[in-house]
Design a protein around this motif. Structure first.
Motif, PDB file in Angstrom:
ATOM      1  N   UNK A 153       0.823  -1.210   0.000  1.00 19.07           N
ATOM      2  CA  UNK A 153       0.000   0.000   0.000  1.00 19.07           C
ATOM      3  C   UNK A 153       0.858   1.261   0.000  1.00 19.07           C
ATOM      4  N   UNK A 154       2.008   1.239   0.654  1.00 16.31           N
ATOM      5  CA  UNK A 154       2.859   2.433   0.695  1.00 16.31           C
ATOM      6  C   UNK A 154       3.265   2.907  -0.710  1.00 16.31           C
ATOM      7  N   UNK A 155       3.827   2.048  -1.560  1.00 15.34           N
ATOM      8  CA  UNK A 155       4.133   2.525  -2.926  1.00 15.34           C
ATOM      9  C   UNK A 155       2.882   2.887  -3.714  1.00 15.34           C
ATOM     10  N   UNK A 157       0.274   4.315  -2.464  1.00 17.49           N
ATOM     11  CA  UNK A 157      -0.073   5.662  -1.994  1.00 17.49           C
ATOM     12  C   UNK A 157       0.805   6.718  -2.660  1.00 17.49           C
ATOM     13  N   UNK A 158       2.074   6.384  -2.883  1.00 18.43           N
ATOM     14  CA  UNK A 158       2.983   7.321  -3.554  1.00 18.43           C
ATOM     15  C   UNK A 158       2.522   7.582  -4.981  1.00 18.43           C
ATOM     16  N   UNK A 159       2.115   6.512  -5.669  1.00 22.89           N
ATOM     17  CA  UNK A 159       1.636   6.661  -7.054  1.00 22.89           C
ATOM     18  C   UNK A 159       0.390   7.548  -7.085  1.00 22.89           C
ATOM     19  N   UNK A 160      -0.533   7.331  -6.141  1.00 16.83           N
ATOM     20  CA  UNK A 160      -1.747   8.152  -6.078  1.00 16.83           C
ATOM     21  C   UNK A 160      -1.390   9.613  -5.839  1.00 16.83           C
ATOM     22  N   UNK A 227      -2.022  -0.176 -10.525  1.00 19.42           N
ATOM     23  CA  UNK A 227      -1.442  -0.464  -9.215  1.00 19.42           C
ATOM     24  C   UNK A 227      -2.520  -0.792  -8.187  1.00 19.42           C
ATOM     25  N   UNK A 228      -3.551   0.039  -8.138  1.00 16.54           N
ATOM     26  CA  UNK A 228      -4.640  -0.194  -7.183  1.00 16.54           C
ATOM     27  C   UNK A 228      -5.333  -1.520  -7.477  1.00 16.54           C
ATOM     28  N   UNK A 229      -5.549  -1.800  -8.754  1.00 15.60           N
ATOM     29  CA  UNK A 229      -6.200  -3.061  -9.119  1.00 15.60           C
ATOM     30  C   UNK A 229      -5.360  -4.257  -8.689  1.00 15.60           C
ATOM     31  N   UNK A 290      -7.245   6.266   0.774  1.00 12.96           N
ATOM     32  CA  UNK A 290      -5.906   5.695   0.902  1.00 12.96           C
ATOM     33  C   UNK A 290      -5.340   5.951   2.301  1.00 12.96           C
ATOM     34  N   UNK A 291      -5.514   7.166   2.808  1.00  9.19           N
ATOM     35  CA  UNK A 291      -5.047   7.480   4.164  1.00  9.19           C
ATOM     36  C   UNK A 291      -5.786   6.615   5.189  1.00  9.19           C
ATOM     37  N   UNK A 292      -7.096   6.445   5.000  1.00  7.17           N
ATOM     38  CA  UNK A 292      -7.868   5.589   5.888  1.00  7.17           C
ATOM     39  C   UNK A 292      -7.373   4.157   5.853  1.00  7.17           C
ATOM     40  N   UNK A 293      -7.040   3.664   4.655  1.00  7.64           N
ATOM     41  CA  UNK A 293      -6.517   2.304   4.530  1.00  7.64           C
ATOM     42  C   UNK A 293      -5.203   2.155   5.296  1.00  7.64           C
ATOM     43  N   UNK A 294      -4.302   3.104   5.125  1.00  3.26           N
ATOM     44  CA  UNK A 294      -3.034   3.049   5.844  1.00  3.26           C
ATOM     45  C   UNK A 294      -3.246   3.089   7.351  1.00  3.26           C
ATOM     46  N   UNK A 295      -4.235   3.871   7.788  1.00  9.12           N
ATOM     47  CA  UNK A 295      -4.484   3.981   9.225  1.00  9.12           C
ATOM     48  C   UNK A 295      -4.980   2.659   9.808  1.00  9.12           C
ATOM     49  N   UNK A 296      -5.739   1.904   9.034  1.00 11.60           N
ATOM     50  CA  UNK A 296      -6.224   0.610   9.530  1.00 11.60           C
ATOM     51  C   UNK A 296      -5.111  -0.424   9.607  1.00 11.60           C
ATOM     52  N   UNK A 297      -3.979  -0.156   8.974  1.00 11.66           N
ATOM     53  CA  UNK A 297      -2.870  -1.109   8.954  1.00 11.66           C
ATOM     54  C   UNK A 297      -1.802  -0.770   9.984  1.00 11.66           C
TER      55      UNK A 297
END
Length: 332
Positions: A153-155, A157-160, A227-229, A290-297
């Protein structure tokens, strides 16, 4: 015309007043809450930083607007525009402030990482009865799944983020009003004018050439979708991941698909205000997901860094969560 100028003036004036109003709305309640002791000093310091960043953002905004008041000596016949570099800086500042505030909000609302409760639920009530080695094994499985997804998810998020930033150059160059076909650009994959200004401007060709700016944004948009897919297809059905993470991942996938569709529609209809505004708003929605996804991890504080430490530490936290949940259920 004068009427067109009035519209621009009131849009700019309203934006400035809105920003100043937000500053007052933010700092006055903060001062009251701090004085009453309703906010811990650590959080108060972070919120004060947000206010300072907001004030800086206002100065960056004026710096950006000022660039549009200067005569374009290279193309004096073109309509006045702000510098795309300053516009990108202003957008980056806005996204930075928004991300920090969003993360802080999520942390206040959900102080316990979802992985804690999920580690207990994943193993069921049997986790309480199992010995330490079994508990550690369960913890390792859950933690490994979360760590693997975070590394993906980190890379992503960078692409987004880079794709969103490139949109600032599209807006600054008004590049969406050219090459209004998709997927080709005037019958070519790479437009003939892509390198048109390289000899005169060098690296600035990629930021000041309409063909290059739009093509790069297209490539980044397609890369984001791919990437997301890929991340979604890899992790969406993993039961070892917290339900909140899987739900956020589904949301990221849906919003990304909508964003690409909006981008193509905006381009092909030559950037009507309604579609352009929706495209920009949905970019922020995607960023939020995306930020919410990172926060859940997030990984719980105090869990060891080694493989055994991770498993045993998380298993211990999960046992406590399971016991607490069971006690609460008994009382009810």
């Amino acid at each position: 015309t004068v009427e067109e100028y009035k519209f621009i003036y009131w849009m700019e004036y309203g934006h400035r007043m809105w920003g100043r109003g937000l500053g007052v709305y933010f700092v006055l309640p903060l001062a009251v809450f701090v004085a009453r002791g309703n906010v811990k000093w650590a959080l108060a310091g972070r919120l004060s930083l947000f206010f300072s960043l907001g004030a800086m953002q206002g100065m960056i905004g004026w710096w950006m607007v000022k660039s549009g008041l200067m005569e374009n000596t290279e193309s004096p016949w073109e309509a006045p525009r702000v510098s795309p570099y300053r516009l990108a800086t202003h957008l980056t500042g806005a996204f930075t402030i928004y991300t920090l505030m969003l993360w802080t909000t999520f942390s206040v609302m959900f102080p316990t990482p979802p992985i804690v409760e999920h580690a207990a639920n994943y193993a069921g009530t049997a986790i309480v009865a199992r010995a330490g080695a079994a508990n550690a094994s369960i913890g390792i499985k859950v933690m490994s799944a979360v760590r693997a997804m975070r590394n993906a998810v980190y890379p992503m998020a960078v692409v987004v983020a880079v794709a969103a930033l490139s949109g600032a150059y599209v807006a600054g160059m008004d590049a969406g009003r050219a090459y209004n076909t998709f997927p080709l650009m005037e019958g070519r994959v790479v437009p003939e004018e892509y390198w048109a200004q390289w000899e005169a401007k060098g690296w600035r060709n990629f930021f000041e050439n309409t063909a290059a700016v739009q093509f790069d944004h297209r490539v980044l948009a397609v890369t984001t979708l791919a990437t997301v897919t890929a991340v979604w297809a890899t992790y969406r059905g993993n039961p070892r991941l917290p339900p909140a993470s899987r739900a956020c991942l589904d949301l990221v996938m849906a919003v990304t698909a909508a964003q690409v569709a909006l981008g193509i529609s905006t381009l092909m209809y030559v950037v009507p205000v309604s579609l352009g505004a929706l495209h920009q708003a949905n970019a922020l929605t995607l960023f939020t997901a995306v930020v919410g996804l990172l926060h859940t991890l997030r990984i719980p504080a105090g869990v060891g860094a080694g493989r055994g430490g991770l498993g045993a530490g998380l298993a211990g936290v999960a046992v406590a969560a399971s016991v607490a949940t069971g006690s609460a259920g008994t009382k009810q």
